[in-house]
Design an enzyme around this catalytic site. Structure first.
Site, PDB file in Angstrom:
ATOM      1  N   LYS A  22       0.845  -1.213   0.000  1.00 47.76           N
ATOM      2  CA  LYS A  22       0.000   0.000   0.000  1.00 47.76           C
ATOM      3  C   LYS A  22       0.873   1.253   0.000  1.00 47.76           C
ATOM      4  O   LYS A  22       0.680   2.156  -0.806  1.00 47.76           O
ATOM      5  CB  LYS A  22      -0.898   0.003   1.242  1.00 47.76           C
ATOM      6  CG  LYS A  22      -1.508   1.368   1.549  1.00 47.76           C
ATOM      7  CD  LYS A  22      -2.411   1.371   2.763  1.00 47.76           C
ATOM      8  CE  LYS A  22      -1.737   1.642   4.094  1.00 47.76           C
ATOM      9  NZ  LYS A  22      -1.455   3.053   4.396  1.00 47.76           N
ATOM     10  N   ASN A  23       1.823   1.290   0.929  1.00 47.47           N
ATOM     11  CA  ASN A  23       2.580   2.535   1.111  1.00 47.47           C
ATOM     12  C   ASN A  23       3.583   2.789  -0.014  1.00 47.47           C
ATOM     13  O   ASN A  23       4.076   3.910  -0.160  1.00 47.47           O
ATOM     14  CB  ASN A  23       3.267   2.544   2.481  1.00 47.47           C
ATOM     15  CG  ASN A  23       2.251   2.751   3.594  1.00 47.47           C
ATOM     16  OD1 ASN A  23       1.104   3.119   3.336  1.00 47.47           O
ATOM     17  ND2 ASN A  23       2.668   2.513   4.833  1.00 47.47           N
ATOM     18  N   CYS A 124      -4.442  12.877  13.299  1.00 43.90           N
ATOM     19  CA  CYS A 124      -5.232  11.641  13.277  1.00 43.90           C
ATOM     20  C   CYS A 124      -4.959  10.888  14.571  1.00 43.90           C
ATOM     21  O   CYS A 124      -4.210  11.363  15.434  1.00 43.90           O
ATOM     22  CB  CYS A 124      -4.933  10.805  12.035  1.00 43.90           C
ATOM     23  SG  CYS A 124      -3.368   9.976  12.077  1.00 43.90           S
ATOM     24  N   ARG A 129       0.945  14.804  13.344  1.00 40.67           N
ATOM     25  CA  ARG A 129       1.395  14.613  11.969  1.00 40.67           C
ATOM     26  C   ARG A 129       1.404  15.890  11.120  1.00 40.67           C
ATOM     27  O   ARG A 129       0.676  16.001  10.125  1.00 40.67           O
ATOM     28  CB  ARG A 129       0.579  13.498  11.291  1.00 40.67           C
ATOM     29  CG  ARG A 129       0.594  12.214  12.092  1.00 40.67           C
ATOM     30  CD  ARG A 129      -0.108  11.081  11.403  1.00 40.67           C
ATOM     31  NE  ARG A 129       0.653  10.543  10.294  1.00 40.67           N
ATOM     32  CZ  ARG A 129       0.252   9.508   9.551  1.00 40.67           C
ATOM     33  NH1 ARG A 129      -0.905   8.932   9.823  1.00 40.67           N
ATOM     34  NH2 ARG A 129       0.983   9.066   8.567  1.00 40.67           N
ATOM     35  N   ASP A 314       4.777   0.772  12.014  1.00 39.30           N
ATOM     36  CA  ASP A 314       3.557   0.150  11.485  1.00 39.30           C
ATOM     37  C   ASP A 314       3.416  -1.315  11.910  1.00 39.30           C
ATOM     38  O   ASP A 314       2.428  -1.965  11.568  1.00 39.30           O
ATOM     39  CB  ASP A 314       3.516   0.257   9.950  1.00 39.30           C
ATOM     40  CG  ASP A 314       3.312   1.688   9.483  1.00 39.30           C
ATOM     41  OD1 ASP A 314       3.043   2.564  10.331  1.00 39.30           O
ATOM     42  OD2 ASP A 314       3.435   1.934   8.269  1.00 39.30           O
ATOM     43  N   ARG A 406      -8.471  -0.174   4.938  1.00 41.77           N
ATOM     44  CA  ARG A 406      -7.531   0.760   4.305  1.00 41.77           C
ATOM     45  C   ARG A 406      -6.271   0.028   3.873  1.00 41.77           C
ATOM     46  O   ARG A 406      -5.607   0.457   2.919  1.00 41.77           O
ATOM     47  CB  ARG A 406      -7.116   1.866   5.289  1.00 41.77           C
ATOM     48  CG  ARG A 406      -8.148   2.929   5.548  1.00 41.77           C
ATOM     49  CD  ARG A 406      -7.522   4.067   6.333  1.00 41.77           C
ATOM     50  NE  ARG A 406      -6.235   4.422   5.776  1.00 41.77           N
ATOM     51  CZ  ARG A 406      -5.165   4.789   6.474  1.00 41.77           C
ATOM     52  NH1 ARG A 406      -5.218   4.876   7.783  1.00 41.77           N
ATOM     53  NH2 ARG A 406      -4.029   5.077   5.885  1.00 41.77           N
TER      54      ARG A 406
HETATM   55  C1  UD1 Z   1       1.241   6.330   3.400  1.00 39.65           C
HETATM   56  C2  UD1 Z   1       2.481   6.042   4.146  1.00 39.65           C
HETATM   57  O1  UD1 Z   1       3.502   5.697   3.566  1.00 39.65           O
HETATM   58  N1  UD1 Z   1       2.428   6.119   5.470  1.00 39.65           N
HETATM   59  C3  UD1 Z   1       3.581   5.803   6.270  1.00 39.65           C
HETATM   60  C4  UD1 Z   1       4.475   7.024   6.371  1.00 39.65           C
HETATM   61  O2  UD1 Z   1       3.685   8.069   6.949  1.00 39.65           O
HETATM   62  P1  UD1 Z   1       4.230   9.556   6.887  1.00 39.65           P
HETATM   63  O3  UD1 Z   1       4.944   9.769   5.620  1.00 39.65           O
HETATM   64  O4  UD1 Z   1       3.080  10.444   7.215  1.00 39.65           O
HETATM   65  O5  UD1 Z   1       5.238   9.541   8.109  1.00 39.65           O
HETATM   66  P2  UD1 Z   1       6.557  10.395   8.297  1.00 39.65           P
HETATM   67  O6  UD1 Z   1       7.746   9.535   8.076  1.00 39.65           O
HETATM   68  O7  UD1 Z   1       6.438  11.648   7.501  1.00 39.65           O
HETATM   69  O8  UD1 Z   1       6.456  10.770   9.841  1.00 39.65           O
HETATM   70  C5  UD1 Z   1       7.504  10.496  10.773  1.00 39.65           C
HETATM   71  C6  UD1 Z   1       7.443  11.507  11.884  1.00 39.65           C
HETATM   72  O9  UD1 Z   1       7.770  12.798  11.366  1.00 39.65           O
HETATM   73  C7  UD1 Z   1       6.776  13.748  11.722  1.00 39.65           C
HETATM   74  N2  UD1 Z   1       6.676  14.733  10.615  1.00 39.65           N
HETATM   75  C8  UD1 Z   1       6.464  14.311   9.342  1.00 39.65           C
HETATM   76  C9  UD1 Z   1       6.352  15.210   8.310  1.00 39.65           C
HETATM   77  C10 UD1 Z   1       6.470  16.581   8.597  1.00 39.65           C
HETATM   78  O10 UD1 Z   1       6.376  17.457   7.716  1.00 39.65           O
HETATM   79  N3  UD1 Z   1       6.704  16.968   9.879  1.00 39.65           N
HETATM   80  C11 UD1 Z   1       6.820  16.085  10.918  1.00 39.65           C
HETATM   81  O11 UD1 Z   1       7.024  16.455  12.063  1.00 39.65           O
HETATM   82  C12 UD1 Z   1       5.511  12.904  11.887  1.00 39.65           C
HETATM   83  O12 UD1 Z   1       4.529  13.574  12.683  1.00 39.65           O
HETATM   84  C13 UD1 Z   1       6.060  11.663  12.552  1.00 39.65           C
HETATM   85  O13 UD1 Z   1       6.223  11.880  13.911  1.00 39.65           O
HETATM   86  O14 UD1 Z   1       5.600   6.713   7.199  1.00 39.65           O
HETATM   87  C14 UD1 Z   1       5.247   6.375   8.567  1.00 39.65           C
HETATM   88  C15 UD1 Z   1       6.542   6.163   9.325  1.00 39.65           C
HETATM   89  O15 UD1 Z   1       7.208   5.065   8.865  1.00 39.65           O
HETATM   90  C16 UD1 Z   1       4.346   5.147   8.558  1.00 39.65           C
HETATM   91  O16 UD1 Z   1       3.893   4.921   9.867  1.00 39.65           O
HETATM   92  C17 UD1 Z   1       3.131   5.354   7.649  1.00 39.65           C
HETATM   93  O17 UD1 Z   1       2.433   4.135   7.499  1.00 39.65           O
HETATM   94  C1  PEP Z   2      -0.176   4.966   9.349  1.00 34.44           C
HETATM   95  C2  PEP Z   2      -0.415   4.344   8.188  1.00 34.44           C
HETATM   96  O1  PEP Z   2      -0.905   4.927   7.084  1.00 34.44           O
HETATM   97  P1  PEP Z   2      -1.148   6.510   6.858  1.00 34.44           P
HETATM   98  O2  PEP Z   2       0.189   7.147   6.841  1.00 34.44           O
HETATM   99  O3  PEP Z   2      -1.824   6.578   5.521  1.00 34.44           O
HETATM  100  O4  PEP Z   2      -2.024   7.001   7.994  1.00 34.44           O
HETATM  101  C3  PEP Z   2      -0.109   2.914   8.028  1.00 34.44           C
HETATM  102  O5  PEP Z   2      -0.059   2.429   6.877  1.00 34.44           O
HETATM  103  O6  PEP Z   2       0.071   2.216   9.055  1.00 34.44           O
END
Ligand code: UD1
Ligand code: PEP
Length: 427
Positions: A22-23, A124, A129, A314, A406
């Site tokens: 998915k990701n 969320c 996030r 995850d 999802r």
């Molecule tokens: C669709 C997808 O691929 N989702 C994955 C992606 O989420 P996602 O890409 O949202 O996660 P991030 O790696 O960006 O987040 C990591 C951390 O950085 C923080 N952060 C992120 C962006 C930003 O602009 N500022 C900030 O502070 C977030 O709140 C979190 O605490 O990676 C996460 C971490 O492996 C996984 O749990 C999710 O399943």
């Molecule tokens: C947190 C997840 O997805 P999302 O970043 O789309 O919320 C996930 O795949 O576990």
């Protein structure tokens, strides 16, 4: 709303086919926005998040066809995506609020159309996030970005320009957004402290197939040479490492013996090591790998979530479910998201003994869990409750199954084929 009912106590035996990631699929689909040429993606899983991404891309003007997978990708879908023209540069709140990965369209729209209006996703269940790193990175490539009416309003009147950006914190989504933007930016972009997750590597491979030169793939420094136009390309999505880990933990929980077909141990080495220390055998086979318990009981092990190659956040909830039945204690520390322990009170309703101290949860193994009515709060929390239900005495009913849909393709079918007593209650 659908529910899932499980009668626990059956050992899982047989084989489980692993779906495409998915990701990885979500950003790969978004790359279609970068070009008017066709992009073909094999092995895309059938999931609610993929449907949401299709809706988002269609309203941006992407023509999308879905067909059953071809040989070698027999279970998943093959998507063809073509963004001849961009119909709208707005990603509306109604779609973005359903799926945070929608924010990935920001970089590509800005790079191709020089403007984008993308709803802020908001927080969320697992944490606040923010998207500040996506914004700061795009600003480093010359974008002007404001917030207006809950939307990120971005402009790059002269087009994006290559630049250097060092992520102050590792972010999967921000790295993906920047990689896609850099593909069409003028000149060279260097992304330092970039995420190294296998999904990032998969995105890099697809962009390379589309004609973008990227150095440092798999490392924390990516050097991307922007191009004026991208080429038609075909790419097969990697297997879902989180689905692989989830089923490995489900099998271990029931003391079962299952082959995960299409499973790849190299995608989740930290989790594999942790499971082995807990007394779970994972042995490569011709088609994937076999999971069973080494001998007898599970042992408590400590786990700390970290960016790749560390233990993935995850899989934290699923590992906690497994540890509720281990001998001894397990300390589970969540370093990525500030509130990703929403499954704890639900596991406690099934008899688990878990105490939370700030970012760590102390899990003391119990001799048995008992089935209960439980509520899913997010995707991985929901599947952790299903894992607990598989080993619990009596019946577990899982509410809010839409979270699970999802990210898990045909979960009931895959588990039932291995002997689980599991059914979906419609409506
Ligand atoms: C669709 C997808 O691929 N989702 C994955 C992606 O989420 P996602 O890409 O949202 O996660 P991030 O790696 O960006 O987040 C990591 C951390 O950085 C923080 N952060 C992120 C962006 C930003 O602009 N500022 C900030 O502070 C977030 O709140 C979190 O605490 O990676 C996460 C971490 O492996 C996984 O749990 C999710 O399943
Ligand atoms: C947190 C997840 O997805 P999302 O970043 O789309 O919320 C996930 O795949 O576990």
């Amino acid at each position: 709303m659908d529910r899932i009912r499980i009668r626990g106590g059956r050992q899982l035996k047989g084989s489980i086919p692993i779906s495409g990631s998915k990701n990885a699929s979500l950003p790969l689909m978004v790359t279609a926005l970068l070009t008017d040429r066709k992009l073909t993606l094999h092995n895309v899983p059938r999931l609610a998040d993929i449907t949401t991404m299709i809706q988002l891309l269609q309203q941006h003007g992407v023509e999308i066809d879905a067909a059953p997978g071809e040989n070698g990708h027999s279970r998943g879908t093959t998507l063809t995506l073509k963004a001849g023209k961009i119909a709208s540069t707005t990603a509306p709140y109604d779609i973005v609020r359903k799926m945070r990965a929608s924010v990935l369209v920001l970089g590509p729209l800005l790079a191709r159309e020089r403007e984008a209006r993308v709803s802020l996703p908001g927080g969320c269940a697992i944490g606040a996030r923010p998207v500040d790193l996506h914004v700061a990175g795009l600003k480093a490539l010359g974008a002007e970005i404001d917030i207006d009416g809950g939307y990120l309003v971005a402009k790059a009147p002269k087009g994006l320009k290559g630049g250097r950006y060092t992520f102050p914190k590792v972010s999967v989504g921000a790295t993906e957004n920047l990689m896609m933007a850099a593909a069409l930016a003028k000149g060279t972009t260097v992304l330092a402290n970039a995420a190294r997750e296998p999904e990032i590597t998969d995105l890099a491979h697809c962009l390379q197939a589309m004609g973008v030169s990227i150095e440092g793939v798999g490392t924390e420094t990516l050097t991307i040479e922007g191009v004026e136009t991208l080429k038609e390309a075909t790419h097969a999505v990697i297997p879902d490492r989180i689905e692989i880990g989830t089923y490995a933990m489900a099998v271990a929980m029931t003391a079962g013996d299952v082959e995960l077909v299409g499973g790849r141990l190299d995608l989740l080495e930290a989790a594999v090591q942790t499971l082995r220390s807990a007394g779970v055998a994972l042995e490569p086979t011709e088609k994937g790998f076999r999971v069973h318990r080494t001998n007898g009981a599970l042992q408590g092990v400590d786990v700390m979530t970290e960016p790749y190659p560390g233990f993935p956040t995850d899989l934290q909830a699923q590992m906690m479910a497994l540890m509720t039945r281990a001998e001894g204690a397990s300390m589970i520390t969540e370093t990525i998201f500030e509130s990703r322990f929403m499954h704890v009170p639900e596991l406690a309703r099934m008899g688990a003994n878990v105490t939370i101290h700030h970012e760590s949860a102390l899990v003391r193994g119990v001799p048995k869990l008992r089935g209960a009515e439980v509520m899913a709060t997010d995707l991985r929390a929901s599947v952790s409750l299903a894992i607990a239900g598989l080993a619990a005495e009596g019946e577990t009913t899982l509410h809010r199954v839409y979270h699970l849909d999802r990210g898990y393709e045909r979960l009931e079918e895959k588990l039932a084929a291995c002997g689980a007593e599991i059914e979906r209650l419609k409506g």
